[in-house]
Structures are given as C-alpha cells and as structure tokens.
Design an enzyme around this catalytic site. Structure first.
Site, PDB file in Angstrom:
ATOM      1  N   GLY A 268      32.976  10.847 -49.521  1.00 57.52           N
ATOM      2  CA  GLY A 268      31.691  10.820 -48.789  1.00 57.52           C
ATOM      3  C   GLY A 268      31.814   9.942 -47.548  1.00 57.52           C
TER       4      GLY A 268
ATOM      5  N   ARG B  18      36.079  16.312 -49.770  1.00 53.95           N
ATOM      6  CA  ARG B  18      36.410  15.953 -51.154  1.00 53.95           C
ATOM      7  C   ARG B  18      37.376  17.044 -51.591  1.00 53.95           C
ATOM      8  NH1 ARG B  18      32.792  12.032 -52.621  1.00 53.95           N
ATOM      9  NH2 ARG B  18      30.646  12.148 -51.892  1.00 53.95           N
TER      10      ARG B  18
ATOM     11  N   ASP C 270      36.967   5.276 -54.604  1.00 51.25           N
ATOM     12  CA  ASP C 270      38.010   5.169 -55.637  1.00 51.25           C
ATOM     13  C   ASP C 270      38.731   6.487 -55.899  1.00 51.25           C
ATOM     14  OD1 ASP C 270      36.090   6.356 -57.261  1.00 51.25           O
ATOM     15  OD2 ASP C 270      36.619   5.122 -58.997  1.00 51.25           O
TER      16      ASP C 270
ATOM     17  N   THR D  29      32.528   3.394 -48.627  1.00 51.22           N
ATOM     18  CA  THR D  29      31.574   4.160 -49.443  1.00 51.22           C
ATOM     19  C   THR D  29      30.264   3.391 -49.441  1.00 51.22           C
ATOM     20  OG1 THR D  29      30.913   4.758 -51.707  1.00 51.22           O
ATOM     21  CG2 THR D  29      32.638   3.110 -51.512  1.00 51.22           C
TER      22      THR D  29
ATOM     23  N   ASP E 221      28.321   3.227 -51.815  1.00 48.64           N
ATOM     24  CA  ASP E 221      27.961   2.842 -53.183  1.00 48.64           C
ATOM     25  C   ASP E 221      28.329   1.401 -53.552  1.00 48.64           C
ATOM     26  OD1 ASP E 221      27.101   5.422 -53.420  1.00 48.64           O
ATOM     27  OD2 ASP E 221      28.673   6.082 -54.788  1.00 48.64           O
TER      28      ASP E 221
ATOM     29  N   ASP F  13      30.944   0.315 -54.963  1.00 49.62           N
ATOM     30  CA  ASP F  13      31.370   0.310 -56.370  1.00 49.62           C
ATOM     31  C   ASP F  13      32.884   0.187 -56.522  1.00 49.62           C
ATOM     32  OD1 ASP F  13      31.978   2.738 -55.298  1.00 49.62           O
ATOM     33  OD2 ASP F  13      31.182   3.927 -56.951  1.00 49.62           O
TER      34      ASP F  13
ATOM     35  N   ARG G 153      26.263   7.108 -57.129  1.00 45.43           N
ATOM     36  CA  ARG G 153      26.626   8.078 -58.180  1.00 45.43           C
ATOM     37  C   ARG G 153      26.595   7.482 -59.595  1.00 45.43           C
ATOM     38  NH1 ARG G 153      30.045  12.545 -57.027  1.00 45.43           N
ATOM     39  NH2 ARG G 153      30.728  11.419 -55.186  1.00 45.43           N
TER      40      ARG G 153
HETATM   41  O1  F6P Z   1      29.800   8.263 -53.042  1.00 38.81           O
HETATM   42  C1  F6P Z   1      28.826   8.297 -52.048  1.00 38.81           C
HETATM   43  C2  F6P Z   1      27.728   9.239 -52.434  1.00 38.81           C
HETATM   44  O2  F6P Z   1      26.771   9.261 -51.393  1.00 38.81           O
HETATM   45  C3  F6P Z   1      27.055   8.947 -53.774  1.00 38.81           C
HETATM   46  O3  F6P Z   1      26.101   7.923 -53.681  1.00 38.81           O
HETATM   47  C4  F6P Z   1      26.468  10.290 -54.113  1.00 38.81           C
HETATM   48  O4  F6P Z   1      26.310  10.450 -55.499  1.00 38.81           O
HETATM   49  C5  F6P Z   1      27.503  11.238 -53.595  1.00 38.81           C
HETATM   50  O5  F6P Z   1      28.211  10.551 -52.590  1.00 38.81           O
HETATM   51  C6  F6P Z   1      26.954  12.528 -53.029  1.00 38.81           C
HETATM   52  O6  F6P Z   1      28.030  13.322 -52.673  1.00 38.81           O
HETATM   53  P1  F6P Z   1      27.918  14.638 -51.798  1.00 38.81           P
HETATM   54  O7  F6P Z   1      27.606  14.236 -50.385  1.00 38.81           O
HETATM   55  O8  F6P Z   1      29.264  15.268 -51.919  1.00 38.81           O
HETATM   56  O9  F6P Z   1      26.818  15.442 -52.386  1.00 38.81           O
END
Ligand code: F6P
Length: 323
Positions: A11, A72, A103, A126, A128, A130, A172
């Site tokens: 992301g 991704r 990660d 990120t 998050d 995390d 997430r």
């Molecule tokens: O990891 C960053 C994040 O924004 C999370 O908070 C969220 O769950 C996820 O990515 C959403 O991913 P995508 O943009 O692929 O829907």
C-alpha cells in the site's frame, strides 16, 4: 557496488516520495548509479526499469502517493516470479535494492535474497505503523492527521444532532491509527483488534455518558477489530441499546493520500539515507528504523507485525479522559 535500484511495494503511504528522493540522492552522492523500478515487485519481474538522476526526484518531497507506483504482487510470491525478477535484475547490472514498504514487502525481499543472492535494505513505509524495529513508519503521522481532521468535522455534526457515530479507520490487523487518533480526537471509545471488544461494556460506557448528558459520542473502530467493522458493531449495539440516533462513517482510502506531514518527510529522509548508506556499507536484508530517535537496523525476519504491541495503558487513559 556500482548500481542499485529503488522500488516501493504494498500500500502506498504519504512520505514514500521523500524516501525515494533520499535514496536516489544519497546513492548519487556516493558515486552510484540508481535505477527506478516501477510498480514494485511486478516491475522487478517485468524489468520495468529506468535510470534516475538527481533531477528525477525534484519537486516530489511534498507529494503523497509514490512516483514509482506500487503493487501487491501475487507473481512475486511464486518461485517462477522471483527467478524472472532475478534474471531482469542481473541483466540490468543491479547489485542491490532499496525497498520501501511494509512487512509483506520485507518478507518478499528476504525470500528473494535466498533465491537470487540479490540483497536489499528496507525502509518502513505503511500508514499502519505495524512494524517491529521502528517507533514510526512513514505515512503514519500523515494518516493520523487526516483522520483527526475528519473526526473533528464529524464531531461538529454529531454534537449538533446529539448523535452517536461509529467511525472506521484503517489498520489491517493493528489498532495504532485507531488508538492514537482516538486519543487526539477525544473519542468516547476506541475499538482495536489487540483488545477484545465487549459490546456490553461499550453499551455501559455509552449509558454513563448519556446519563451525564454528553452531547455527542464518537467511537473509533479499527477496521480489523474482531467484533467486526463499524457497520457490524453499530448493528450489534443498536440491537441491545436502541437509544441513540446512530450513523457510521468509513474514512477509507482518504487516509492513504495527501501531502506528507513534516514528521513523515523528515522520517523518510533519515531512513532513506540510512538504508542506502547501509547497503553501500555492506548491510543486507535489514530494515532501517528509528527507535528513541536513533537509527537502528532490524533483520527483515524480525520486522513482522505480530511482534509489535499496542500500549493498552493508552486505551485505558483514553477511556478515562473521555468519560
Ligand atoms: O496496509 C495499509 C492499508 O491501508 C491497510 O490499513 C488496509 O487494510 C489496506 O492497506 C488496504 O489495502 P488496499 O489498498 O489494497 O485495499
């Protein structure tokens, strides 16, 4: 080492561009050539490379998103994908990578180095927050500021109507965004995956607030909360305690965009320099992070998100201050 590549993966996060800029300019300062990889690991597999100069990163430090684009990559999870990437990297004469991501990105880089012998250094990017091995990840501070700006606005309408709002934020599997933004916005409660959500306890706290005639209620819900997302939790509350006029807001991907804050730009610059100089100096397969305002390096295998703990004392503090 003569030529390195830089990519962003997973992301996007505000501040990634500042990180890319730091990597490119540090490498050039030390006499290296830099290759940009578009679209993360997908671009590595496809050989989607271009040569980067100092000017390539002009005028990007203030911009959200990532100028290199991201993905991704499902293909990079396969041995075939990694072998294709190895071929492309070798053909381009790239001797090391600097990767910016979370990660999943570092897990991929570790496996890639085992299969290909091509090593990386990582920068935590990120929203998050995390990752183990850094107090802050790039993008977290900007995302928090986006959230509290939104929640402050929701508070205006919530108190005008005497309503209960459930506001869902990202993260997430982690409650960092929820917890910190909840404290900063004076949320009446904060529901995070790290702490078991009990609907009855939540209702008790709502009822206490109601008795003391609070004019509005905002419950911040981390998207990964085990009791469900904001809509589900609102439904469960309404089922047992139908007192408030209730609304749900999901802030969503707005949290990933926008100009990075000062903190994120500085963090990305410091970590970009550290990771690149680490790679040049012979470090491999480690993430550069900042702990207690000092740069440290953590092996990719140890950066996994499950090692990071949310401070439960902060959750209790938030409840006390908003009661
Ligand atoms: O990891 C960053 C994040 O924004 C999370 O908070 C969220 O769950 C996820 O990515 C959403 O991913 P995508 O943009 O692929 O829907």
């Amino acid at each position: 080492m003569k030529r390195i590549a830089v990519l962003t993966s997973g992301g996007d996060a505000p501040g990634m561009n500042a990180g890319i800029r730091a990597v490119v300019r540090t490498a050039i300062f030390h006499g290296l050539e830099v290759v940009g990889v578009r679209r993360g690991y997908d671009g590595l597999i496809d050989g989607d490379f271009f040569s980067m100069e100092s000017n390539s990163v002009s005028d990007i430090i203030q911009r959200g998103g990532t100028m290199l684009k991201t993905s991704r990559s499902e293909r990079f999870k396969t041995r075939e994908g990694m072998l294709d990437a190895k071929r492309k990297v070798n053909e381009a004469g790239i001797e090391g990578l600097v990767i910016i991501g979370g990660d999943g990105t570092f897990k991929g880089a570790k496996e890639f180095s085992e299969i290909s012998g091509i090593h990386s250094m990582g920068i935590p990017g990120t929203i998050d927050n995390d990752l183990f091995g850094t107090d802050y990840t790039i993008g977290y501070d900007t995302a928090l500021n986006t959230v509290i700006e939104a929640v402050d606005k929701i508070r205006d309408t919530a108190s005008s109507h005497h309503r209960l709002f459930f506001v869902e934020v990202m993260g997430r599997d982690a409650g960092f965004i929820a917890l910190t933004s909840g404290i900063a916005s004076g949320a009446e409660d904060i529901l995070i995956p790290e702490s078991k959500t009990k609907i009855d306890d939540l209702i008790k706290r709502l009822d206490t607030g109601r008795k003391r005639d609070k004019s509005s209620f905002i419950i911040i819900v981390a998207e990964g909360d085990i009791a469900g997302g904001a809509f589900e939790i609102a439904r469960q509350v309404k089922e047992k305690y139908d007192y408030f006029d209730t609304r749900v807001t999901v802030i969503g991907h707005m949290q990933r965009g926008g100009n990075p804050t000062c903190s994120d730009r500085v963090l990305a610059s410091r970590l970009g320099v550290a990771a690149t100089e680490g790679l040049i100096g012979g470090r491999k397969n480690e993430m550069a992070g900042i702990v207690d305002n000092k740069i440290i390096f953590t092996p990719f295998a140890q950066t996994r998100k499950h090692l990071v703990n949310v401070d439960e004392g902060l959750l209790k503090m938030a409840q006390m201050l908003s009661s």
